[in-house]
Design a protein around this motif. Structure first.
Motif, PDB file in Angstrom:
ATOM      1  N   LYS A  21      69.924  62.911  54.832  1.00 21.04           N
ATOM      2  CA  LYS A  21      68.713  63.408  55.498  1.00 21.04           C
ATOM      3  C   LYS A  21      69.031  64.576  56.419  1.00 21.04           C
ATOM      4  O   LYS A  21      68.129  65.314  56.825  1.00 21.04           O
ATOM      5  CB  LYS A  21      68.036  62.282  56.274  1.00 21.04           C
ATOM      6  CG  LYS A  21      67.543  61.137  55.401  1.00 21.04           C
ATOM      7  CD  LYS A  21      66.803  60.102  56.208  1.00 21.04           C
ATOM      8  CE  LYS A  21      66.385  58.917  55.340  1.00 21.04           C
ATOM      9  NZ  LYS A  21      65.487  59.286  54.237  1.00 21.04           N
ATOM     10  N   HIS A  22      70.308  64.723  56.785  1.00 22.19           N
ATOM     11  CA  HIS A  22      70.692  65.829  57.662  1.00 22.19           C
ATOM     12  C   HIS A  22      72.030  66.453  57.252  1.00 22.19           C
ATOM     13  O   HIS A  22      72.730  67.045  58.071  1.00 22.19           O
ATOM     14  CB  HIS A  22      70.749  65.379  59.132  1.00 22.19           C
ATOM     15  CG  HIS A  22      71.437  64.052  59.352  1.00 22.19           C
ATOM     16  ND1 HIS A  22      72.801  63.906  59.380  1.00 22.19           N
ATOM     17  CD2 HIS A  22      70.923  62.820  59.559  1.00 22.19           C
ATOM     18  CE1 HIS A  22      73.095  62.637  59.601  1.00 22.19           C
ATOM     19  NE2 HIS A  22      71.979  61.950  59.714  1.00 22.19           N
ATOM     20  N   GLY A  23      72.368  66.317  55.969  1.00 16.58           N
ATOM     21  CA  GLY A  23      73.598  66.908  55.460  1.00 16.58           C
ATOM     22  C   GLY A  23      73.673  66.769  53.954  1.00 16.58           C
ATOM     23  O   GLY A  23      72.716  66.372  53.297  1.00 16.58           O
ATOM     24  N   ASP A  24      74.835  67.084  53.411  1.00 16.15           N
ATOM     25  CA  ASP A  24      75.028  66.989  51.957  1.00 16.15           C
ATOM     26  C   ASP A  24      76.497  66.688  51.694  1.00 16.15           C
ATOM     27  O   ASP A  24      77.356  66.842  52.581  1.00 16.15           O
ATOM     28  CB  ASP A  24      74.612  68.290  51.273  1.00 16.15           C
ATOM     29  CG  ASP A  24      74.352  68.096  49.773  1.00 16.15           C
ATOM     30  OD1 ASP A  24      74.441  66.948  49.294  1.00 16.15           O
ATOM     31  OD2 ASP A  24      74.070  69.100  49.103  1.00 16.15           O
ATOM     32  N   ALA A  25      76.796  66.269  50.482  1.00 20.18           N
ATOM     33  CA  ALA A  25      78.165  65.902  50.115  1.00 20.18           C
ATOM     34  C   ALA A  25      78.389  66.123  48.632  1.00 20.18           C
ATOM     35  O   ALA A  25      77.451  66.127  47.834  1.00 20.18           O
ATOM     36  CB  ALA A  25      78.448  64.441  50.479  1.00 20.18           C
ATOM     37  N   GLN A  26      79.648  66.315  48.284  1.00 15.90           N
ATOM     38  CA  GLN A  26      80.065  66.417  46.885  1.00 15.90           C
ATOM     39  C   GLN A  26      81.303  65.544  46.706  1.00 15.90           C
ATOM     40  O   GLN A  26      82.214  65.584  47.549  1.00 15.90           O
ATOM     41  CB  GLN A  26      80.384  67.858  46.502  1.00 15.90           C
ATOM     42  CG  GLN A  26      80.853  68.043  45.074  1.00 15.90           C
ATOM     43  CD  GLN A  26      79.770  67.678  44.063  1.00 15.90           C
ATOM     44  OE1 GLN A  26      78.670  68.190  44.116  1.00 15.90           O
ATOM     45  NE2 GLN A  26      80.095  66.768  43.146  1.00 15.90           N
ATOM     46  N   LEU A  27      81.340  64.781  45.633  1.00 11.39           N
ATOM     47  CA  LEU A  27      82.465  63.882  45.360  1.00 11.39           C
ATOM     48  C   LEU A  27      83.335  64.459  44.249  1.00 11.39           C
ATOM     49  O   LEU A  27      82.831  65.041  43.293  1.00 11.39           O
ATOM     50  CB  LEU A  27      81.942  62.502  44.952  1.00 11.39           C
ATOM     51  CG  LEU A  27      80.898  61.860  45.875  1.00 11.39           C
ATOM     52  CD1 LEU A  27      80.492  60.499  45.334  1.00 11.39           C
ATOM     53  CD2 LEU A  27      81.426  61.744  47.301  1.00 11.39           C
ATOM     54  N   PHE A  28      84.661  64.278  44.371  1.00  9.62           N
ATOM     55  CA  PHE A  28      85.617  64.808  43.398  1.00  9.62           C
ATOM     56  C   PHE A  28      86.603  63.719  42.980  1.00  9.62           C
ATOM     57  O   PHE A  28      86.978  62.862  43.785  1.00  9.62           O
ATOM     58  CB  PHE A  28      86.418  65.970  43.998  1.00  9.62           C
ATOM     59  CG  PHE A  28      85.594  67.153  44.417  1.00  9.62           C
ATOM     60  CD1 PHE A  28      85.318  68.183  43.522  1.00  9.62           C
ATOM     61  CD2 PHE A  28      85.099  67.248  45.712  1.00  9.62           C
ATOM     62  CE1 PHE A  28      84.570  69.278  43.915  1.00  9.62           C
ATOM     63  CE2 PHE A  28      84.344  68.340  46.110  1.00  9.62           C
ATOM     64  CZ  PHE A  28      84.078  69.361  45.209  1.00  9.62           C
ATOM     65  N   LEU A  29      87.041  63.795  41.722  1.00 11.35           N
ATOM     66  CA  LEU A  29      88.115  62.949  41.217  1.00 11.35           C
ATOM     67  C   LEU A  29      89.252  63.823  40.698  1.00 11.35           C
ATOM     68  O   LEU A  29      89.009  64.880  40.121  1.00 11.35           O
ATOM     69  CB  LEU A  29      87.619  62.060  40.072  1.00 11.35           C
ATOM     70  CG  LEU A  29      86.588  60.982  40.412  1.00 11.35           C
ATOM     71  CD1 LEU A  29      86.123  60.298  39.133  1.00 11.35           C
ATOM     72  CD2 LEU A  29      87.163  59.966  41.385  1.00 11.35           C
ATOM     73  N   ALA A  30      90.476  63.372  40.898  1.00  7.40           N
ATOM     74  CA  ALA A  30      91.654  64.032  40.320  1.00  7.40           C
ATOM     75  C   ALA A  30      92.114  63.214  39.112  1.00  7.40           C
ATOM     76  O   ALA A  30      92.329  62.008  39.210  1.00  7.40           O
ATOM     77  CB  ALA A  30      92.772  64.114  41.361  1.00  7.40           C
ATOM     78  N   LEU A  82      83.112  73.449  50.524  1.00  6.89           N
ATOM     79  CA  LEU A  82      82.641  73.661  51.899  1.00  6.89           C
ATOM     80  C   LEU A  82      82.494  75.152  52.211  1.00  6.89           C
ATOM     81  O   LEU A  82      81.547  75.551  52.910  1.00  6.89           O
ATOM     82  CB  LEU A  82      83.593  72.995  52.891  1.00  6.89           C
ATOM     83  CG  LEU A  82      83.536  71.466  52.922  1.00  6.89           C
ATOM     84  CD1 LEU A  82      84.685  70.896  53.744  1.00  6.89           C
ATOM     85  CD2 LEU A  82      82.190  70.979  53.472  1.00  6.89           C
ATOM     86  N   ARG A  83      83.393  75.969  51.699  1.00  9.46           N
ATOM     87  CA  ARG A  83      83.243  77.420  51.904  1.00  9.46           C
ATOM     88  C   ARG A  83      81.932  77.907  51.298  1.00  9.46           C
ATOM     89  O   ARG A  83      81.230  78.729  51.888  1.00  9.46           O
ATOM     90  CB  ARG A  83      84.420  78.167  51.262  1.00  9.46           C
ATOM     91  CG  ARG A  83      85.736  78.044  51.997  1.00  9.46           C
ATOM     92  CD  ARG A  83      86.766  79.021  51.433  1.00  9.46           C
ATOM     93  NE  ARG A  83      88.116  78.539  51.702  1.00  9.46           N
ATOM     94  CZ  ARG A  83      88.897  77.947  50.807  1.00  9.46           C
ATOM     95  NH1 ARG A  83      88.462  77.773  49.555  1.00  9.46           N
ATOM     96  NH2 ARG A  83      90.107  77.536  51.136  1.00  9.46           N
ATOM     97  N   ALA A  84      81.607  77.397  50.124  1.00  5.11           N
ATOM     98  CA  ALA A  84      80.368  77.794  49.464  1.00  5.11           C
ATOM     99  C   ALA A  84      79.138  77.357  50.244  1.00  5.11           C
ATOM    100  O   ALA A  84      78.054  77.928  50.085  1.00  5.11           O
ATOM    101  CB  ALA A  84      80.321  77.211  48.047  1.00  5.11           C
ATOM    102  N   GLN A  85      79.308  76.350  51.117  1.00  9.57           N
ATOM    103  CA  GLN A  85      78.212  75.896  51.975  1.00  9.57           C
ATOM    104  C   GLN A  85      78.223  76.601  53.333  1.00  9.57           C
ATOM    105  O   GLN A  85      77.471  76.224  54.237  1.00  9.57           O
ATOM    106  CB  GLN A  85      78.315  74.375  52.197  1.00  9.57           C
ATOM    107  CG  GLN A  85      78.476  73.559  50.938  1.00  9.57           C
ATOM    108  CD  GLN A  85      77.394  73.814  49.927  1.00  9.57           C
ATOM    109  OE1 GLN A  85      76.211  73.820  50.262  1.00  9.57           O
ATOM    110  NE2 GLN A  85      77.775  74.010  48.667  1.00  9.57           N
ATOM    111  N   GLY A  86      79.099  77.605  53.476  1.00  8.17           N
ATOM    112  CA  GLY A  86      79.131  78.371  54.708  1.00  8.17           C
ATOM    113  C   GLY A  86      79.959  77.770  55.826  1.00  8.17           C
ATOM    114  O   GLY A  86      79.854  78.197  56.977  1.00  8.17           O
TER     115      GLY A  86
END
Length: 343
Positions: A21-30, A82-86
């Motif tokens: 509601k006040h942010g965003d996230a992306q999940l990654f797997l190796a 995160l860079r792409a999100q500024g």
């Protein structure tokens, strides 16, 4: 210490977790050779950025096999997003915020984790620092034998005795029915008393809705306390959680087929607690109400199955709280390290 799988699925749902509601996230797997060998999340929280007036992002949910070439690619995946999100800096790990599980364990490996604590093997810290992460801050956990009043300095009892007589402050227990309303009182104390702390993020209404629902699973009236004035104003709050991990370890992450049986028997299984929050509003910090809450914990332990526990986490830079823990007979038994990296 396997978490309850259903709870983890719900926690990661965008429709259920208030972070979204006040942010965003992306999940990654190796992946390597068709097999998952690591994971990481990248996230940002607009509330954190507004509070600290910066563009910091976070990483979390960090898990990886012991190999020298896994952590760096995971961190770069998070950093690139995160860079792409500024964002221009990242801190972590935290799952998703500082109010959730956070840090890499760097001391206390021999101890079973308490509720809402991560556990990591010793190589985690080594691999993180090899990958270029730098220490931002350490978080301390103190062990307290809360059934042993002899370990408390006498001054704590003196301060506690005068709270009601001199300042007309009394301590009451929360109830399951009033829990959501009492979470507003908790937030009023937390958002004031913790506002100057490293990594602080204020609780919002959606956060408190989720927090109250989460606590329904572990609620024990004995350990949820509010200190109030004669006029009904909240002066301080203490939330101590019976360690549900002692039950979850028997459930092996599942309710079915027999996990529910252990959950129903939790009051006979749990003998320890995590003192997760004890805060006092600025206007009442001279009254000794914190000492009264400390003493109340020791008195409660004398009549419940829970006789000891851990307090924290506490920032290494929070000298007042660290001194208070020493006055209570506490000793540091775990350290968690939060790292940072410029983007």
């Amino acid at each position: 210490m396997p978490p309850l799988r259903l709870e983890r699925h719900i926690f990661l749902l965008r429709s259920q977790n208030p972070l979204f509601k006040h942010g965003d996230a992306q999940l990654f797997l190796a992946w390597r050779d068709g097999r998952v060998v690591g994971r990481i999340s990248a996230q940002f929280d607009e509330l954190y950025n507004a509070q600290h007036e910066d563009l910091t992002g976070m990483f979390g949910f960090l898990e990886f096999e012991d190999a020298p070439d896994i952590v760096a690619p995971l961190l770069e995946a998070a950093a690139s997003w995160l860079r792409a999100q500024g964002r221009d800096r990242m801190i972590g790990p935290m799952d998703f915020t500082m109010n959730d599980e956070c840090g890499v364990m760097v001391d206390g490996f021999e101890r079973m984790p308490f509720v809402k604590q991560p556990w990591h093997p010793p190589y985690y810290g080594v691999r993180c620092e090899e990958a270029g992460l730098e220490k931002a801050v350490d978080l301390f956990m103190y062990e307290l034998v809360i059934s042993d009043r002899s370990k408390i300095l006498p001054v704590v009892f003196k301060l506690a005795e005068r709270v009601q007589k001199r300042h007309k402050i009394t301590i009451r227990r929360m109830s399951r029915r009033s829990l959501r309303r009492d979470m507003d009182a908790f937030a009023a104390v937390y958002n004031e008393a913790w506002s100057d702390n490293w990594g602080f993020v204020p609780y919002t209404k959606p956060d408190l809705d989720a927090y109250a629902q989460e606590h329904q699973l572990v609620f024990d009236r004995n350990w949820y306390m509010v200190a109030e004035t004669e006029e009904g104003e909240t002066a301080a709050v203490a939330i101590t959680v019976p360690d549900i991990n002692q039950v979850l370890v028997k459930m092996k992450g599942r309710l079915l087929p027999f996990g529910w049986f252990h959950f129903l028997r939790k009051k006979w299984i749990i003998d320890r607690v995590r003192v997760g929050f004890l805060g006092v509003k600025h206007a009442y910090q001279h009254t000794g109400v914190a000492a009264a809450l400390y003493v109340e914990h020791f008195d409660t332990a004398s009549r419940t199955p829970q006789k000891w526990g851990e307090m924290g986490w506490i920032l290494e830079s929070n000298h007042n709280m660290n001194k208070a823990m020493e006055a209570m007979g506490g000793r540091v038994v775990r350290r968690f390290r939060v790292y940072e990296r410029a983007l």
